[in-house]
Design an enzyme around this catalytic site. Structure first.
Site, PDB file in Angstrom:
ATOM      1  N   GLY A 239       0.791  -1.054   0.484  1.00 44.06           N
ATOM      2  CA  GLY A 239      -0.055   0.160   0.045  1.00 44.06           C
ATOM      3  C   GLY A 239       0.935   1.141   0.047  1.00 44.06           C
ATOM      4  N   GLU A 274       4.026  -7.027   1.712  1.00 45.80           N
ATOM      5  CA  GLU A 274       3.808  -7.319   0.095  1.00 45.80           C
ATOM      6  C   GLU A 274       3.444  -6.078  -0.261  1.00 45.80           C
ATOM      7  OE1 GLU A 274      -0.540  -8.122   1.173  1.00 45.80           O
ATOM      8  OE2 GLU A 274       0.277  -9.755   2.059  1.00 45.80           O
ATOM      9  N   GLY A 276       3.488  -4.041  -3.825  1.00 44.94           N
ATOM     10  CA  GLY A 276       4.215  -4.350  -5.226  1.00 44.94           C
ATOM     11  C   GLY A 276       4.177  -2.452  -6.327  1.00 44.94           C
ATOM     12  N   ARG A 277       3.620  -1.295  -6.284  1.00 42.53           N
ATOM     13  CA  ARG A 277       3.589  -0.141  -6.153  1.00 42.53           C
ATOM     14  C   ARG A 277       5.082   0.205  -6.277  1.00 42.53           C
ATOM     15  NH1 ARG A 277      -0.891   3.277  -7.919  1.00 42.53           N
ATOM     16  NH2 ARG A 277      -1.918   2.021  -6.301  1.00 42.53           N
ATOM     17  N   ARG A 313      -5.254   3.567 -15.343  1.00 46.43           N
ATOM     18  CA  ARG A 313      -5.329   3.689 -14.449  1.00 46.43           C
ATOM     19  C   ARG A 313      -6.264   5.678 -14.606  1.00 46.43           C
ATOM     20  NH1 ARG A 313      -2.104   5.054 -11.636  1.00 46.43           N
ATOM     21  NH2 ARG A 313      -2.895   4.674  -9.155  1.00 46.43           N
ATOM     22  N   TYR A 317      -9.649   6.016 -12.007  1.00 47.01           N
ATOM     23  CA  TYR A 317      -8.933   5.950 -10.541  1.00 47.01           C
ATOM     24  C   TYR A 317      -9.411   6.953 -10.846  1.00 47.01           C
ATOM     25  CZ  TYR A 317      -7.546   1.522 -10.129  1.00 47.01           C
ATOM     26  OH  TYR A 317      -7.414   0.028 -10.349  1.00 47.01           O
ATOM     27  N   CYS A 343     -12.968   4.553 -28.284  1.00 49.20           N
ATOM     28  CA  CYS A 343     -14.065   4.455 -28.090  1.00 49.20           C
ATOM     29  C   CYS A 343     -15.191   5.251 -27.511  1.00 49.20           C
ATOM     30  CB  CYS A 343     -14.598   4.058 -28.971  1.00 49.20           C
ATOM     31  SG  CYS A 343     -13.862   4.322 -31.223  1.00 49.20           S
ATOM     32  N   GLU A 344     -14.177   5.798 -26.248  1.00 45.72           N
ATOM     33  CA  GLU A 344     -15.120   6.278 -25.196  1.00 45.72           C
ATOM     34  C   GLU A 344     -14.390   7.119 -24.288  1.00 45.72           C
ATOM     35  OE1 GLU A 344     -16.298   3.938 -22.943  1.00 45.72           O
ATOM     36  OE2 GLU A 344     -16.321   2.208 -23.603  1.00 45.72           O
ATOM     37  N   TYR A 371       0.224  -1.563 -12.291  1.00 48.78           N
ATOM     38  CA  TYR A 371      -1.431  -1.700 -12.215  1.00 48.78           C
ATOM     39  C   TYR A 371      -1.072  -0.732 -13.906  1.00 48.78           C
ATOM     40  CZ  TYR A 371      -0.540  -2.591  -7.435  1.00 48.78           C
ATOM     41  OH  TYR A 371      -0.701  -3.467  -6.535  1.00 48.78           O
TER      42      TYR A 371
HETATM   43  N1  LLP Z   1      -1.267  -7.066  -0.287  1.00 54.27           N
HETATM   44  C1  LLP Z   1      -2.873  -7.220  -1.000  1.00 54.27           C
HETATM   45  C2  LLP Z   1      -3.251  -7.803  -0.296  1.00 54.27           C
HETATM   46  C3  LLP Z   1      -3.277  -6.314  -1.877  1.00 54.27           C
HETATM   47  O1  LLP Z   1      -4.582  -6.514  -2.605  1.00 54.27           O
HETATM   48  C4  LLP Z   1      -2.362  -5.625  -3.231  1.00 54.27           C
HETATM   49  C5  LLP Z   1      -2.860  -4.255  -3.652  1.00 54.27           C
HETATM   50  C6  LLP Z   1      -1.271  -5.368  -2.649  1.00 54.27           C
HETATM   51  C7  LLP Z   1      -0.450  -6.229  -1.885  1.00 54.27           C
HETATM   52  C8  LLP Z   1      -0.151  -4.375  -2.752  1.00 54.27           C
HETATM   53  O2  LLP Z   1      -0.706  -2.992  -2.826  1.00 54.27           O
HETATM   54  P1  LLP Z   1       0.700  -2.122  -3.402  1.00 54.27           P
HETATM   55  O3  LLP Z   1       1.718  -2.108  -2.498  1.00 54.27           O
HETATM   56  O4  LLP Z   1       0.661  -2.028  -4.963  1.00 54.27           O
HETATM   57  O5  LLP Z   1      -0.151  -0.645  -3.421  1.00 54.27           O
HETATM   58  N2  LLP Z   1      -5.030  -1.014  -9.422  1.00 54.27           N
HETATM   59  C9  LLP Z   1      -5.011  -0.103  -8.062  1.00 54.27           C
HETATM   60  C10 LLP Z   1      -4.743  -0.903  -7.732  1.00 54.27           C
HETATM   61  C11 LLP Z   1      -5.071  -2.180  -6.721  1.00 54.27           C
HETATM   62  C12 LLP Z   1      -4.579  -2.501  -5.658  1.00 54.27           C
HETATM   63  C13 LLP Z   1      -4.297  -3.963  -5.075  1.00 54.27           C
HETATM   64  N3  LLP Z   1      -4.282  -4.615  -4.137  1.00 54.27           N
HETATM   65  C14 LLP Z   1      -3.882   0.981  -9.369  1.00 54.27           C
HETATM   66  O6  LLP Z   1      -3.449   1.053 -10.316  1.00 54.27           O
HETATM   67  O7  LLP Z   1      -4.030   1.788  -8.382  1.00 54.27           O
END
Ligand code: LLP
Length: 415
Positions: A239, A274, A276-277, A313, A317, A343-344, A371
């Site tokens: 997150g 965990e 990601g981003r 995105r 969002y 076409c949107e 993402y």
């Molecule tokens: N762990 C769980 C259980 C999650 O659901 C997620 C992301 C993460 C870890 C990783 O979160 P991060 O560190 O990436 O914030 N598509 C959206 C973001 C959706 C995130 C979903 N879950 C966007 O483009 O902003």
């Protein structure tokens, strides 16, 4: 902010000029920096060095095998949410015993595959899931390692579509039901309780809600232990927000790790994160080219060859990504809405951008490593773009552009 820099007016990633990548591999095209990905992963690993820890990269952010393989080589764990992601991690050389499986809707086939692979932990999100997992583990003759994802009811202060820690959403087990769920998990014969986890949302720029969630989870862990159910790890989720625009400040990985380390000191718990981003987001860009400047309306449109199909995105969002010309050329500047061919009306990549461009010019959409390709679709029968990894002065294609024929290769007519 981003893994690119400008030199003599041109945009570079590491030792590669992005205009050259656009000519060589075509547009639209995703480009990732190896050094940026590895650097961000190491920031977590080093930040948590004083605590028993495992950094589990959230595969959903960017699941390209080359990205996963880089991280596997560093010793990363992986947070997966599907059987498809498990297969990718294993194909990229990731270790099953460093995989944790999150998600609200794990199917029987997915659970069986994860049990067979011998993953480190199932992050279970409901009581029915506990029962399903217990039954399938029994059939497989194993005890499944389990952590319960609890919903700490904390407002992450992020976009509602990517907020997950509040009572009203589908994620996790409600805080006030958590102890009962742990009792159930402890009773089920084919489960082995190992941990507790939470994840309250994504693109969080303020540390306070993350700290509050962690405090609530630690309280709960103590209450679980007091019932004689030992918890050995605490998974604090992902997150951490990144910097998409100059005026933003990213959530500092080192500061967050230090805060986690302080809270876990003396507890004896191992910690799982965990992210990601924050590992891949700023490491990637989407290259595109201007097809037309459409100036006959109230607004000026730059119509480019990337769209919401490649990067959803902004449409989904209202996310803001910086858009930068690949070369600073002598052009008159003006304010444009940068839009795609789909076409949107929501097919917008950026509004009100001051750009000095002409048709044919190359642009980079920055901070698109997370993402981006992972959420790309074939809407409007658009082949998904190529992906390229930059490593020093080298640029290697790590996924070929889809062909149009492949888009309908699995289809048939009634005959
Ligand atoms: N762990 C769980 C259980 C999650 O659901 C997620 C992301 C993460 C870890 C990783 O979160 P991060 O560190 O990436 O914030 N598509 C959206 C973001 C959706 C995130 C979903 N879950 C966007 O483009 O902003």
């Amino acid at each position: 902010m981003s893994a690119v820099h400008r030199r003599d007016g041109e945009l570079w990633m590491e030792g590669v000029r992005l205009a050259d990548v656009a000519s060589r591999f075509g547009t639209p095209c995703y480009v990732y920096s190896r050094a940026a990905i590895e650097g961000a992963w190491r920031a977590f690993d080093e930040g948590l060095a004083g605590t028993d820890h495992l950094v589990c990269y959230a595969v959903k952010a960017n699941a390209n095998l080359a990205v996963l393989a880089l991280l596997a080589r560093l010793g990363s764990g992986f947070d997966i949410v599907s059987g498809g992601e498990l297969a990718r991690v294993l194909a990229a050389g990731g270790r099953a015993d460093r995989v944790i499986f999150s998600g609200v809707g794990k199917s029987e086939a997915e659970i069986r595959a994860a049990l067979a692979a011998g993953i480190r932990c199932f992050n279970v999100e409901s009581e029915p899931e506990l029962e399903r997992l217990d039954r399938l583990a029994g059939e497989a003759g194993v005890r499944a390692p389990v952590s319960l994802r609890v919903n700490p009811d904390v407002d992450a202060g992020t976009h509602p579509y990517i907020s997950t820690g509040l009572k009203g959403n589908k994620f996790g087990i409600a805080h006030d039901r958590a102890l009962a769920a742990y009792d159930l998990a402890a009773r089920l014969p084919n489960l082995r309780v190992t941990g507790i986890d939470c994840h309250i949302g994504s693109q969080i720029l303020d540390m306070a809600p993350l700290e509050e969630a962690l405090d609530r989870v630690l309280e709960l862990a103590a209450a679980v232990a007091a019932r004689g159910i030992p918890v050995t790890h605490v998974d604090v989720g992902g997150g951490l927000g990144i910097r998409y625009r100059e005026e933003e400040t990213a959530l500092d990985i080192g500061r967050w790790c230090a805060a986690v380390g302080r809270r876990l000191a003396g507890t004896g718990y191992a910690v799982v994160v965990e992210p990601g981003r924050s590992i891949v987001g700023n490491a990637g860009v989407l290259l595109t080219r201007v097809e037309y400047l459409k100036l006959d309306k109230d607004r000026r449109f730059a119509i480019v060859d990337a769209s919401m199909s490649e990067l959803i995105r902004p449409a989904l969002y209202e996310a803001w990504h910086e858009i930068a010309p690949l070369a600073a050329l002598d052009r008159p500047d003006a304010v444009y809405d940068v839009v795609g061919p789909v076409c949107e009306s929501s097919d917008v990549l950026g509004t009100d951008r001051r750009l000095a461009i002409e048709a044919g010019d190359g642009l980079a959409i920055l901070s698109a490593g997370a993402y981006g390709m992972a959420m790309a679709s074939n809407y409007n029968s658009r082949p998904r773009p190529a992906e390229v990894m930059v490593d020093g002065a080298r640029a290697a294609e790590v996924r070929a552009r889809e062909t149009i024929a492949s888009l309908f290769a699995g289809e048939s007519t009634l005959g």
